[in-house]
Scaffold this motif. Structure first.
Motif, PDB file in Angstrom:
ATOM      1  N   ILE A 161       0.842  -1.205   0.000  1.00 36.32           N
ATOM      2  CA  ILE A 161       0.000   0.000   0.000  1.00 36.32           C
ATOM      3  C   ILE A 161       0.869   1.244   0.000  1.00 36.32           C
ATOM      4  O   ILE A 161       0.606   2.206  -0.725  1.00 36.32           O
ATOM      5  N   LEU A 162       1.941   1.240   0.789  1.00 36.77           N
ATOM      6  CA  LEU A 162       2.854   2.374   0.822  1.00 36.77           C
ATOM      7  C   LEU A 162       3.514   2.590  -0.541  1.00 36.77           C
ATOM      8  O   LEU A 162       3.639   3.727  -1.012  1.00 36.77           O
ATOM      9  N   ALA A 163       3.890   1.515  -1.209  1.00 38.38           N
ATOM     10  CA  ALA A 163       4.509   1.630  -2.534  1.00 38.38           C
ATOM     11  C   ALA A 163       3.526   2.209  -3.544  1.00 38.38           C
ATOM     12  O   ALA A 163       3.894   3.069  -4.354  1.00 38.38           O
ATOM     13  N   VAL A 164       2.273   1.785  -3.493  1.00 36.15           N
ATOM     14  CA  VAL A 164       1.258   2.302  -4.413  1.00 36.15           C
ATOM     15  C   VAL A 164       1.043   3.794  -4.161  1.00 36.15           C
ATOM     16  O   VAL A 164       0.963   4.589  -5.101  1.00 36.15           O
ATOM     17  N   VAL A 165       0.967   4.189  -2.900  1.00 37.33           N
ATOM     18  CA  VAL A 165       0.774   5.604  -2.560  1.00 37.33           C
ATOM     19  C   VAL A 165       1.958   6.433  -3.040  1.00 37.33           C
ATOM     20  O   VAL A 165       1.780   7.519  -3.604  1.00 37.33           O
ATOM     21  N   VAL A 166       3.165   5.941  -2.849  1.00 37.08           N
ATOM     22  CA  VAL A 166       4.360   6.666  -3.293  1.00 37.08           C
ATOM     23  C   VAL A 166       4.353   6.816  -4.810  1.00 37.08           C
ATOM     24  O   VAL A 166       4.660   7.892  -5.344  1.00 37.08           O
ATOM     25  N   ILE A 167       3.984   5.775  -5.533  1.00 33.36           N
ATOM     26  CA  ILE A 167       3.929   5.846  -7.000  1.00 33.36           C
ATOM     27  C   ILE A 167       2.874   6.856  -7.452  1.00 33.36           C
ATOM     28  O   ILE A 167       3.110   7.649  -8.369  1.00 33.36           O
ATOM     29  N   LEU A 168       1.709   6.851  -6.804  1.00 31.47           N
ATOM     30  CA  LEU A 168       0.666   7.811  -7.159  1.00 31.47           C
ATOM     31  C   LEU A 168       1.106   9.247  -6.896  1.00 31.47           C
ATOM     32  O   LEU A 168       0.887  10.135  -7.726  1.00 31.47           O
ATOM     33  N   VAL A 169       1.730   9.480  -5.770  1.00 33.29           N
ATOM     34  CA  VAL A 169       2.209  10.823  -5.445  1.00 33.29           C
ATOM     35  C   VAL A 169       3.276  11.264  -6.441  1.00 33.29           C
ATOM     36  O   VAL A 169       3.270  12.408  -6.908  1.00 33.29           O
ATOM     37  N   ALA A 170       4.169  10.357  -6.805  1.00 23.45           N
ATOM     38  CA  ALA A 170       5.205  10.690  -7.782  1.00 23.45           C
ATOM     39  C   ALA A 170       4.592  11.014  -9.141  1.00 23.45           C
ATOM     40  O   ALA A 170       5.002  11.965  -9.810  1.00 23.45           O
ATOM     41  N   ALA A 171       3.593  10.242  -9.549  1.00 27.39           N
ATOM     42  CA  ALA A 171       2.943  10.489 -10.839  1.00 27.39           C
ATOM     43  C   ALA A 171       2.237  11.837 -10.841  1.00 27.39           C
ATOM     44  O   ALA A 171       2.330  12.595 -11.810  1.00 27.39           O
ATOM     45  N   ILE A 172       1.549  12.150  -9.758  1.00 22.36           N
ATOM     46  CA  ILE A 172       0.865  13.448  -9.661  1.00 22.36           C
ATOM     47  C   ILE A 172       1.871  14.581  -9.682  1.00 22.36           C
ATOM     48  O   ILE A 172       1.667  15.598 -10.350  1.00 22.36           O
ATOM     49  N   ALA A 173       2.986  14.412  -8.990  1.00 20.46           N
ATOM     50  CA  ALA A 173       4.019  15.452  -8.964  1.00 20.46           C
ATOM     51  C   ALA A 173       4.603  15.673 -10.355  1.00 20.46           C
ATOM     52  O   ALA A 173       4.830  16.817 -10.772  1.00 20.46           O
ATOM     53  N   ILE A 174       4.836  14.606 -11.092  1.00 25.01           N
ATOM     54  CA  ILE A 174       5.383  14.740 -12.455  1.00 25.01           C
ATOM     55  C   ILE A 174       4.382  15.445 -13.362  1.00 25.01           C
ATOM     56  O   ILE A 174       4.743  16.317 -14.157  1.00 25.01           O
ATOM     57  N   ILE A 175       3.106  15.075 -13.248  1.00 24.02           N
ATOM     58  CA  ILE A 175       2.083  15.710 -14.086  1.00 24.02           C
ATOM     59  C   ILE A 175       1.961  17.191 -13.766  1.00 24.02           C
ATOM     60  O   ILE A 175       1.822  18.031 -14.661  1.00 24.02           O
TER      61      ILE A 175
END
Length: 56
Positions: free
Chosen positions: A8-22
């Motif tokens: 769950i932590l890995a999924v949240v980190v990936i989502l946050v990273a994707a939002i930051a890149i966008i």
């Protein structure tokens, strides 16, 4: 930590990273560069004739 919490932590980190890149580079998902399809007059007339026949 349990495996499920790490997942769950890995999924949240990936989502946050994707939002930051966008947010940092909105050009990557810019929707202004859409493909425009030009329809010839003959195709347009045929399409109108067919729609008239179908819906009449």
């Amino acid at each position: 930590m349990k495996k499920s919490k790490k997942f769950i932590l890995a999924v949240v980190v990936i989502l946050v990273a994707a939002i930051a890149i966008i947010l940092a580079k909105p050009d990557l998902v810019d929707s202004e560069e859409t493909v425009k399809v030009e329809v010839s007059e003959e195709v347009q007339e045929t399409s109108e004739e067919l729609s008239d026949e179908i819906f009449d």
